[in-house]
Scaffold this motif. Sequence first.
Motif, PDB file in Angstrom:
ATOM      1  N   LYS A  85      -7.599  -2.670   4.072  1.00  0.00           N
ATOM      2  CA  LYS A  85      -7.419  -3.901   4.871  1.00  0.00           C
ATOM      3  C   LYS A  85      -8.190  -3.799   6.178  1.00  0.00           C
ATOM      4  O   LYS A  85      -8.021  -4.636   7.053  1.00  0.00           O
ATOM      5  CB  LYS A  85      -5.932  -4.081   5.225  1.00  0.00           C
ATOM      6  N   CYS A 140       0.760   4.988   6.880  1.00  0.00           N
ATOM      7  CA  CYS A 140      -0.251   3.981   7.214  1.00  0.00           C
ATOM      8  C   CYS A 140       0.274   3.136   8.360  1.00  0.00           C
ATOM      9  O   CYS A 140       1.322   2.507   8.252  1.00  0.00           O
ATOM     10  CB  CYS A 140      -0.552   3.094   6.012  1.00  0.00           C
ATOM     11  N   CYS A 196       4.965  -3.041   1.997  1.00  0.00           N
ATOM     12  CA  CYS A 196       4.222  -1.871   1.510  1.00  0.00           C
ATOM     13  C   CYS A 196       5.026  -1.048   0.496  1.00  0.00           C
ATOM     14  O   CYS A 196       6.146  -0.633   0.772  1.00  0.00           O
ATOM     15  CB  CYS A 196       3.826  -0.987   2.684  1.00  0.00           C
ATOM     16  N   THR A 244      -2.189   4.695   0.901  1.00  0.00           N
ATOM     17  CA  THR A 244      -2.444   4.673   2.341  1.00  0.00           C
ATOM     18  C   THR A 244      -3.727   3.875   2.536  1.00  0.00           C
ATOM     19  O   THR A 244      -4.482   3.693   1.583  1.00  0.00           O
ATOM     20  CB  THR A 244      -2.636   6.101   2.887  1.00  0.00           C
ATOM     21  N   PHE A 301      -0.761   0.416   9.559  1.00  0.00           N
ATOM     22  CA  PHE A 301      -0.862  -1.043   9.478  1.00  0.00           C
ATOM     23  C   PHE A 301       0.518  -1.670   9.277  1.00  0.00           C
ATOM     24  O   PHE A 301       0.735  -2.821   9.607  1.00  0.00           O
ATOM     25  CB  PHE A 301      -1.820  -1.468   8.372  1.00  0.00           C
ATOM     26  N   GLY A 302       1.438  -0.928   8.713  1.00  0.00           N
ATOM     27  CA  GLY A 302       2.837  -1.346   8.703  1.00  0.00           C
ATOM     28  C   GLY A 302       3.143  -2.633   7.963  1.00  0.00           C
ATOM     29  O   GLY A 302       4.021  -3.404   8.394  1.00  0.00           O
ATOM     30  N   CYS A 303       2.484  -2.871   6.837  1.00  0.00           N
ATOM     31  CA  CYS A 303       2.777  -4.098   6.082  1.00  0.00           C
ATOM     32  C   CYS A 303       4.238  -4.091   5.632  1.00  0.00           C
ATOM     33  O   CYS A 303       4.733  -3.076   5.143  1.00  0.00           O
ATOM     34  CB  CYS A 303       1.861  -4.209   4.870  1.00  0.00           C
TER      35      CYS A 303
HETATM   36  S1  SF4 Z   1       0.136  -2.019   2.116  1.00  0.00           S
HETATM   37 FE1  SF4 Z   1      -1.675  -0.730   2.426  1.00  0.00          FE
HETATM   38  S2  SF4 Z   1      -2.460  -1.324   4.431  1.00  0.00           S
HETATM   39 FE2  SF4 Z   1      -0.355  -2.046   4.317  1.00  0.00          FE
HETATM   40  S3  SF4 Z   1       0.909  -0.423   5.210  1.00  0.00           S
HETATM   41 FE3  SF4 Z   1       0.838  -0.054   2.988  1.00  0.00          FE
HETATM   42  S4  SF4 Z   1      -0.870   1.351   2.692  1.00  0.00           S
HETATM   43 FE4  SF4 Z   1      -1.110   0.421   4.722  1.00  0.00          FE
END
Ligand code: SF4
Length: 311
Positions: A135, A45, A52, A102, A47-49
Motif C-alpha cells: 500500500k 505493519c 488486517c 506485512t 499502516f494499521g489497517c
Molecule cells: S493489511 Fe497490509 S498494509 Fe494494512 S496493516 Fe495489514 S499488512 Fe499492513
Amino acid sequence: MAAESSVLVEKRRVEYRNLATRKWLNRCQSERMPFDWTINPYRGCEFGCKYCYARYTHDFLERHDPAAFETEIYAKDFSATDFRDELKSVKAGQIVAIGTATDPYQPAERRFLSTQNVLEAMTGLRGVSLCLTTKSSLVSRDAPLFLALAEHNRVHVTVTVTTMNRPLARLTEPYAPSPEMRMGAVAKLAEAGVSVGVMASPILPLITDSEENLLAVARAAKAAGAKQFGAYVVFLQPTAQRVFFPFLAEHFPQHLARYRRSFRDDAYLNGSYPEKMRSLVQDIRQQVGLLARDLDIATPPSPPPEQMVLF
Ligand code: SF4
C-alpha cells in the motif's frame, strides 16, 4: 527471539526491534494462496489497517495484544550470503510472493532497506514469478530493481487501493499513504515500464462493496497506467475481529450485528456474496479495460452454495 530482541529505534507511536531470522523463505502451504514461497521482510505493519488479517502473526511472537502488530515492528536481520543460499531452493516456474503478512514498503523500509536487500539478492533468479503487494508509495523507489528482475523472471507488482474516498481510507487504513499517493506510485512504476496492477482488496461488505466505489478505483488505476485490476472479499479471523469489530462499533454501528453473524462460524464469507463480487469485479474490468492478474485466475474454488450468508 522476540523477547530478547533489542530496541532499534523508537518513534512516537512505533517501536522498531530487530529479529534474528534463521530462514527468510517460507514454503507456502495454504491452498488459498497460489504461491510456492513467501517472504516477509518485517513482522508487524505500522499502516494499521483495521481489517488486517495478518495480526495473528504477532501471536507467534507472544505479543497477544492485536494493537502491538502496528506499534512493535520487527526488522529481520539480513545476510545476503545466507539468503542467496536459501534461494537455491527456488526453482524455475515457481511463484515467490513478497508481503503476504506485512507491508514490505512500510515506513521501516526507509531505514532498514530489508525489501531492497531481498530484491537485489533475487536478481540472480531465472524463470521465477515474483509477486509483491504493497500500500506504500515507496514502492516506486525500486522500479529499477523490478526492471532488472523482469529481464529473467515474471514480475507482478500490485498496489492495494480499497477506495478513492480519502476520508474512508483514512478511517480504515489510518497510517497508510492516501489513495492518490498510491496511484501516483502506480503511475511512476508504469512510466518506468514495470508491469503493475491494482487490487481493491479487501472488499468490505456494506462499506466499500458498491459498484461506484470499485469502479472509481478501477478507473483511477487505468488512468495511472495499471494493467490489472482485482478485488477479494475480506476475511476476518478471530484476531482480526478483535480490532475490526470495535472499529465497526465506533464508526459503522449499523453494520456490526450483521458482520458478527456472518463471521461467527468462519473467517471467510461463503455463498452468493463472494460470487456476486467476483462477477462485479469482472464486469468492471471489462468496462474499464483492465485484465485479471494471472494469479487471480488461479484463485480458490467458490465455496459451496448451500452455505449462504447474509451479505
Ligand atoms: S493489511 Fe497490509 S498494509 Fe494494512 S496493516 Fe495489514 S499488512 Fe499492513
